[in-house]
Design a protein around this motif. Sequence first.
Motif, PDB file in Angstrom:
ATOM      1  N   ASN A  48       0.796  -1.227   0.000  1.00 50.23           N
ATOM      2  CA  ASN A  48       0.000   0.000   0.000  1.00 50.23           C
ATOM      3  C   ASN A  48       0.833   1.285   0.000  1.00 50.23           C
ATOM      4  O   ASN A  48       0.353   2.330  -0.419  1.00 50.23           O
ATOM      5  CB  ASN A  48      -0.954   0.009   1.192  1.00 50.23           C
ATOM      6  N   GLU A  49       2.079   1.203   0.438  1.00 47.07           N
ATOM      7  CA  GLU A  49       2.894   2.419   0.501  1.00 47.07           C
ATOM      8  C   GLU A  49       3.323   2.928  -0.877  1.00 47.07           C
ATOM      9  O   GLU A  49       3.866   4.021  -0.986  1.00 47.07           O
ATOM     10  CB  GLU A  49       4.123   2.218   1.396  1.00 47.07           C
ATOM     11  N   MET A  97      -9.243   3.227   4.742  1.00 45.36           N
ATOM     12  CA  MET A  97     -10.282   2.208   4.862  1.00 45.36           C
ATOM     13  C   MET A  97     -10.317   1.161   3.758  1.00 45.36           C
ATOM     14  O   MET A  97     -11.250   0.363   3.732  1.00 45.36           O
ATOM     15  CB  MET A  97     -11.645   2.900   4.897  1.00 45.36           C
ATOM     16  N   HIS A  98      -9.369   1.151   2.839  1.00 44.55           N
ATOM     17  CA  HIS A  98      -9.465   0.178   1.745  1.00 44.55           C
ATOM     18  C   HIS A  98      -8.866  -1.171   2.134  1.00 44.55           C
ATOM     19  O   HIS A  98      -8.437  -1.367   3.260  1.00 44.55           O
ATOM     20  CB  HIS A  98      -8.830   0.744   0.483  1.00 44.55           C
ATOM     21  N   LEU A 123     -13.164  -7.533   1.808  1.00 48.61           N
ATOM     22  CA  LEU A 123     -14.391  -6.843   1.402  1.00 48.61           C
ATOM     23  C   LEU A 123     -14.923  -5.836   2.422  1.00 48.61           C
ATOM     24  O   LEU A 123     -15.403  -4.769   2.039  1.00 48.61           O
ATOM     25  CB  LEU A 123     -15.486  -7.864   1.078  1.00 48.61           C
ATOM     26  N   VAL A 124     -14.859  -6.158   3.703  1.00 53.56           N
ATOM     27  CA  VAL A 124     -15.434  -5.268   4.722  1.00 53.56           C
ATOM     28  C   VAL A 124     -14.784  -3.881   4.693  1.00 53.56           C
ATOM     29  O   VAL A 124     -15.490  -2.869   4.587  1.00 53.56           O
ATOM     30  CB  VAL A 124     -15.398  -5.907   6.127  1.00 53.56           C
ATOM     31  N   PRO A 125     -13.455  -3.770   4.763  1.00 52.50           N
ATOM     32  CA  PRO A 125     -12.884  -2.422   4.713  1.00 52.50           C
ATOM     33  C   PRO A 125     -13.063  -1.760   3.341  1.00 52.50           C
ATOM     34  O   PRO A 125     -13.225  -0.538   3.257  1.00 52.50           O
ATOM     35  CB  PRO A 125     -11.407  -2.620   5.041  1.00 52.50           C
ATOM     36  N   THR A 126     -13.053  -2.544   2.281  1.00 50.17           N
ATOM     37  CA  THR A 126     -13.214  -1.973   0.944  1.00 50.17           C
ATOM     38  C   THR A 126     -14.601  -1.373   0.766  1.00 50.17           C
ATOM     39  O   THR A 126     -14.741  -0.226   0.328  1.00 50.17           O
ATOM     40  CB  THR A 126     -12.961  -3.046  -0.134  1.00 50.17           C
ATOM     41  N   VAL A 127     -15.619  -2.129   1.116  1.00 50.27           N
ATOM     42  CA  VAL A 127     -16.991  -1.620   1.009  1.00 50.27           C
ATOM     43  C   VAL A 127     -17.194  -0.434   1.949  1.00 50.27           C
ATOM     44  O   VAL A 127     -17.801   0.576   1.573  1.00 50.27           O
ATOM     45  CB  VAL A 127     -18.023  -2.745   1.279  1.00 50.27           C
ATOM     46  N   THR A 128     -16.653  -0.528   3.148  1.00 49.46           N
ATOM     47  CA  THR A 128     -16.743   0.590   4.096  1.00 49.46           C
ATOM     48  C   THR A 128     -16.072   1.831   3.522  1.00 49.46           C
ATOM     49  O   THR A 128     -16.633   2.932   3.577  1.00 49.46           O
ATOM     50  CB  THR A 128     -16.094   0.215   5.439  1.00 49.46           C
ATOM     51  N   GLY A 129     -14.894   1.679   2.952  1.00 51.08           N
ATOM     52  CA  GLY A 129     -14.180   2.806   2.349  1.00 51.08           C
ATOM     53  C   GLY A 129     -14.955   3.426   1.207  1.00 51.08           C
ATOM     54  O   GLY A 129     -15.035   4.655   1.089  1.00 51.08           O
ATOM     55  N   ILE A 130     -15.540   2.606   0.358  1.00 53.80           N
ATOM     56  CA  ILE A 130     -16.328   3.115  -0.767  1.00 53.80           C
ATOM     57  C   ILE A 130     -17.543   3.879  -0.262  1.00 53.80           C
ATOM     58  O   ILE A 130     -17.829   4.990  -0.730  1.00 53.80           O
ATOM     59  CB  ILE A 130     -16.739   1.956  -1.710  1.00 53.80           C
TER      60      ILE A 130
END
Length: 144
Positions: A48-49, A97-98, A123-130
């Motif tokens: 991610n960096e 949050m991704h 999926l949980v952090p990705t959907v939350t981030g979106i």
Amino acid sequence: LIIWLMANISVGDATLLAHCSGFLDPFARVIGMDGVILLAFILGFPANEIVVPIIIMAYLAEGSLLDISDLSVLRDLLVSHGWTWITAVSTMLFSLMHWPCSTTCLTIKKETQSVKWTIASFLVPTVTGIVVCFLFTTAARMLV
């Protein structure tokens, strides 16, 4: 290697990087970013960096990094590509949050011995981030 190839291989009149970011652009605009930013998050899955360096390389369309010794150079680059305060905040929120990086996903799979929990942790952090980016962007655009 993938980033360099995408930035240096042209199909038609544009690079693969431009085609991919153009494809992602409509969805990315809804959540306050652009296609380049979203593509950088996708290409940054191994680590991610590297997301911000990918954004810089894609905006420069050179496949190499720019020596940014002064933050005004970075500011000028981002503003010239349409960044606003909404873009900056949406990018920061999505960064927080991704999905986890690939190493984290592999560790989750190894520790839980479960594909289900690995997918859920993606999926949980990705959907939350979106959702958070969409809500923020919608509210910010209504106030501006």
